[in-house]
Design an enzyme around this catalytic site. Structure first.
Site, mmCIF file in Angstrom:
data_model
loop_
_atom_site.group_PDB
_atom_site.id
_atom_site.type_symbol
_atom_site.label_atom_id
_atom_site.label_comp_id
_atom_site.label_asym_id
_atom_site.label_seq_id
_atom_site.Cartn_x
_atom_site.Cartn_y
_atom_site.Cartn_z
ATOM 1 N N SER A 1 11.105 -15.716 5.972
ATOM 2 C CA SER A 1 10.527 -15.164 4.746
ATOM 3 C C SER A 1 11.188 -15.770 3.523
ATOM 4 O O SER A 1 12.161 -16.524 3.623
ATOM 5 C CB SER A 1 10.701 -13.639 4.713
ATOM 6 O OG SER A 1 12.074 -13.291 4.646
ATOM 7 N N VAL B 1 23.156 -16.693 12.711
ATOM 8 C CA VAL B 1 23.870 -17.808 12.093
ATOM 9 C C VAL B 1 25.355 -17.533 11.868
ATOM 10 O O VAL B 1 26.094 -18.419 11.433
ATOM 11 C CB VAL B 1 23.216 -18.209 10.755
ATOM 12 C CG1 VAL B 1 21.847 -18.817 10.993
ATOM 13 C CG2 VAL B 1 23.145 -17.023 9.796
ATOM 14 N N TYR C 1 29.100 -10.977 -3.143
ATOM 15 C CA TYR C 1 28.005 -11.959 -3.197
ATOM 16 C C TYR C 1 28.435 -13.177 -4.011
ATOM 17 O O TYR C 1 28.253 -14.320 -3.578
ATOM 18 C CB TYR C 1 26.760 -11.324 -3.803
ATOM 19 C CG TYR C 1 25.565 -12.251 -3.813
ATOM 20 C CD1 TYR C 1 24.776 -12.397 -2.677
ATOM 21 C CD2 TYR C 1 25.241 -12.990 -4.941
ATOM 22 C CE1 TYR C 1 23.683 -13.250 -2.670
ATOM 23 C CE2 TYR C 1 24.157 -13.850 -4.945
ATOM 24 C CZ TYR C 1 23.379 -13.977 -3.812
ATOM 25 O OH TYR C 1 22.301 -14.834 -3.816
ATOM 26 N N THR D 1 11.238 -12.812 -4.399
ATOM 27 C CA THR D 1 11.294 -12.915 -2.941
ATOM 28 C C THR D 1 11.535 -11.528 -2.363
ATOM 29 O O THR D 1 11.889 -10.598 -3.092
ATOM 30 C CB THR D 1 12.438 -13.848 -2.486
ATOM 31 O OG1 THR D 1 13.694 -13.217 -2.774
ATOM 32 C CG2 THR D 1 12.363 -15.212 -3.168
#
Length: 280
Positions: free
Chosen positions: A23, A83, A184, A219
């Site tokens: 996505s 991952v 982040y 997104t």
């Protein structure tokens, strides 16, 4: 901003991996690579279908299936991959080399957002820090590690170069910002500097390593922000472009460039695609 699908031969015959391809930006990158003549695009993710279809093109179709529908059978494959686990990333690379004969382009894009209210540093849990760093930076290290290992073993591409890595950093990997949490920003800063180090270390082997630093995009990761009018307005005010957020398609074209022969003399770059945010 342009939203039309561009086609061409800029990645002709290249074998590519895109992580986080189900996505958002990853899907847009995978579709863009396929549209530019890639021989194989491997879509790596935990699931082939996204939890959210916000801003998704032909949302009901998994990315790899959409590639095959548009470009032909076996042009896209899905490889289930966590991952953050080295053995799974290694197996991903091995599977793609088995299918495509080599690996030319590794896009380390999988990640999670920092939009949740984690609080200031003194309020942030250690678990939050570890989770964000694992998914956003450890995964990039693993992708680079196993891609570089493959690049070193294989013959150079017809261009004379051995491989291309494009990492997804962020504008928050270049500057601090109150909207996102410290974990982040730190995770994306790690991606930016890892990119530069690998670029320097592997330049003599003709391996490119660059990063894209997206700004605020529409997104699934930012869906809650975008649909919250107050938050959307506050974030829009931070960008010279104004009230227009970027689309994943806009940013995906930068990934095409950095994986193409047009970028033959480009490595170690952290490229902002951000509506002018970092120009301030």
């Amino acid at each position: 901003m342009a939203t039309s699908s561009l086609t061409g031969e800029r990645l002709r015959d290249k074998v590519c991996i895109v992580t986080g391809a189900a996505s958002g930006l990853g899907r847009a990158i995978a579709l863009a690579y396929a549209s530019q003549g890639a021989r194989l695009v491997a879509c790596a993710d935990l699931k082939p279908t996204p939890k959210s279809v916000f801003e998704a093109e032909e949302a009901g179709i998994p990315t790899h299936e959409l590639i095959c529908k548009r470009r032909g059978e076996n042009k896209g494959i899905f490889v289930k991959t966590n991952v953050t686990i080295g053995t799974e990333v290694e197996a991903l690379v091995q599977e793609v080399v088995k299918m495509g004969g080599r690996l030319d382009v590794m896009v380390n894009n999988a990640g999670i957002g920092g939009t949740e209210n984690h609080g200031m540093v003194h309020e942030m849990s250690e678990e939050t820090w570890d989770t964000v760093m694992s998914i956003n930076s450890r995964s990039v290290f693993l992708g680079c590690k196993y891609a570089c290992g493959q690049f070193m073993k294989q013959e150079p591409h017809a261009s004379g170069h051995r491989g291309w890595i494009v990492n997804t950093s962020s504008i928050m990997g270049l500057v601090g910002q109150m909207v996102y949490g410290a974990a982040y920003c730190a995770s994306k800063g790690a991606v930016t500097l890892l990119t530069k180090q690998i670029a320097v270390e592997y330049a003599k082997y003709k391996v490119h390593c660059n990063a894209v630093c997206p700004g605020h995009l529409r997104t699934p990761m930012t869906q809650d922000q975008f649909q919250d009018r107050e938050m959307r307005t506050a974030i829009s005010a931070l960008t010279p472009w104004g009230d227009e957020w970027g689309s994943a398609k806009d940013v995906a074209q930068a990934y095409v460039y950095l994986a193409s022969d047009d970028a033959a003399y480009v490595t170690g770059v952290a490229l902002p695609v951000d509506g002018g945010y970092c120009a301030q």
